[in-house]
Write a protein that holds these residues in place. Structure first.
Motif, PDB file in Angstrom:
ATOM      1  N   LYS A  13      41.002  34.517  44.426  1.00 55.83           N
ATOM      2  CA  LYS A  13      42.039  35.328  43.799  1.00 55.83           C
ATOM      3  C   LYS A  13      42.114  36.675  44.512  1.00 55.83           C
ATOM      4  O   LYS A  13      41.095  37.285  44.825  1.00 55.83           O
ATOM      5  CB  LYS A  13      41.727  35.544  42.319  1.00 55.83           C
ATOM      6  CG  LYS A  13      42.813  36.287  41.577  1.00 55.83           C
ATOM      7  CD  LYS A  13      42.494  36.358  40.095  1.00 55.83           C
ATOM      8  CE  LYS A  13      43.536  37.197  39.389  1.00 55.83           C
ATOM      9  NZ  LYS A  13      43.242  37.332  37.962  1.00 55.83           N
ATOM     10  N   SER A  17      45.445  41.407  42.508  1.00 54.62           N
ATOM     11  CA  SER A  17      46.046  40.766  41.346  1.00 54.62           C
ATOM     12  C   SER A  17      45.582  41.448  40.069  1.00 54.62           C
ATOM     13  O   SER A  17      44.437  41.875  39.965  1.00 54.62           O
ATOM     14  CB  SER A  17      45.651  39.288  41.286  1.00 54.62           C
ATOM     15  OG  SER A  17      46.209  38.581  42.356  1.00 54.62           O
ATOM     16  N   CYS A  23      49.683  37.530  40.004  1.00 51.05           N
ATOM     17  CA  CYS A  23      48.410  36.956  40.417  1.00 51.05           C
ATOM     18  C   CYS A  23      48.628  35.917  41.518  1.00 51.05           C
ATOM     19  O   CYS A  23      49.373  34.954  41.330  1.00 51.05           O
ATOM     20  CB  CYS A  23      47.718  36.288  39.243  1.00 51.05           C
ATOM     21  SG  CYS A  23      47.419  37.395  37.871  1.00 51.05           S
ATOM     22  N   GLU A  25      46.524  33.583  44.704  1.00 52.83           N
ATOM     23  CA  GLU A  25      45.279  33.109  45.277  1.00 52.83           C
ATOM     24  C   GLU A  25      45.531  32.689  46.716  1.00 52.83           C
ATOM     25  O   GLU A  25      46.617  32.213  47.052  1.00 52.83           O
ATOM     26  CB  GLU A  25      44.744  31.891  44.508  1.00 52.83           C
ATOM     27  CG  GLU A  25      44.363  32.184  43.096  1.00 52.83           C
ATOM     28  CD  GLU A  25      43.898  30.949  42.353  1.00 52.83           C
ATOM     29  OE1 GLU A  25      42.927  31.071  41.606  1.00 52.83           O
ATOM     30  OE2 GLU A  25      44.500  29.877  42.513  1.00 52.83           O
ATOM     31  N   THR A  38      48.411  32.125  40.781  1.00 57.94           N
ATOM     32  CA  THR A  38      47.244  31.845  39.951  1.00 57.94           C
ATOM     33  C   THR A  38      47.646  31.287  38.588  1.00 57.94           C
ATOM     34  O   THR A  38      46.963  30.419  38.046  1.00 57.94           O
ATOM     35  CB  THR A  38      46.422  33.136  39.734  1.00 57.94           C
ATOM     36  OG1 THR A  38      46.037  33.634  41.009  1.00 57.94           O
ATOM     37  CG2 THR A  38      45.188  32.895  38.911  1.00 57.94           C
ATOM     38  N   ARG A  41      49.051  26.991  39.083  1.00 61.21           N
ATOM     39  CA  ARG A  41      48.347  26.361  40.211  1.00 61.21           C
ATOM     40  C   ARG A  41      48.927  25.012  40.612  1.00 61.21           C
ATOM     41  O   ARG A  41      48.704  24.562  41.730  1.00 61.21           O
ATOM     42  CB  ARG A  41      46.871  26.233  39.876  1.00 61.21           C
ATOM     43  CG  ARG A  41      46.204  27.584  39.810  1.00 61.21           C
ATOM     44  CD  ARG A  41      44.739  27.464  39.499  1.00 61.21           C
ATOM     45  NE  ARG A  41      44.122  28.786  39.585  1.00 61.21           N
ATOM     46  CZ  ARG A  41      43.142  29.186  38.811  1.00 61.21           C
ATOM     47  NH1 ARG A  41      42.632  28.377  37.913  1.00 61.21           N
ATOM     48  NH2 ARG A  41      42.642  30.400  38.948  1.00 61.21           N
TER      49      ARG A  41
END
Length: 61
Positions: A13, A17, A23, A25, A38, A41
């Motif tokens: 991550k 974020s 957020c 990743e 994030t 997903r």
């Protein structure tokens, strides 16, 4: 173009974020780097050749 195998990617991550929004990743797989949301997903994932990702990061300096 061959899609990278992200099943064994190691996801991290972003330190930028927040816990509520924005957020992302970054996933590292052999020869590829991927970016995903994030909070979603299973949604879309952007994947780049590792060399292209390195060039992008170097251009940000």
């Amino acid at each position: 173009m061959t899609l990278p195998d992200l099943s064994q990617a190691v996801w991290r991550k972003s330190s930028r974020s927040s816990s509520q929004a924005n957020c992302v990743e970054v996933g590292f797989a052999p020869g590829a780097v991927a970016v995903r949301d994030t909070k979603d997903r299973t949604g879309g994932t952007l994947a780049f050749p590792a060399a292209s990702w390195a060039a992008f990061l170097n251009a940000q300096r």
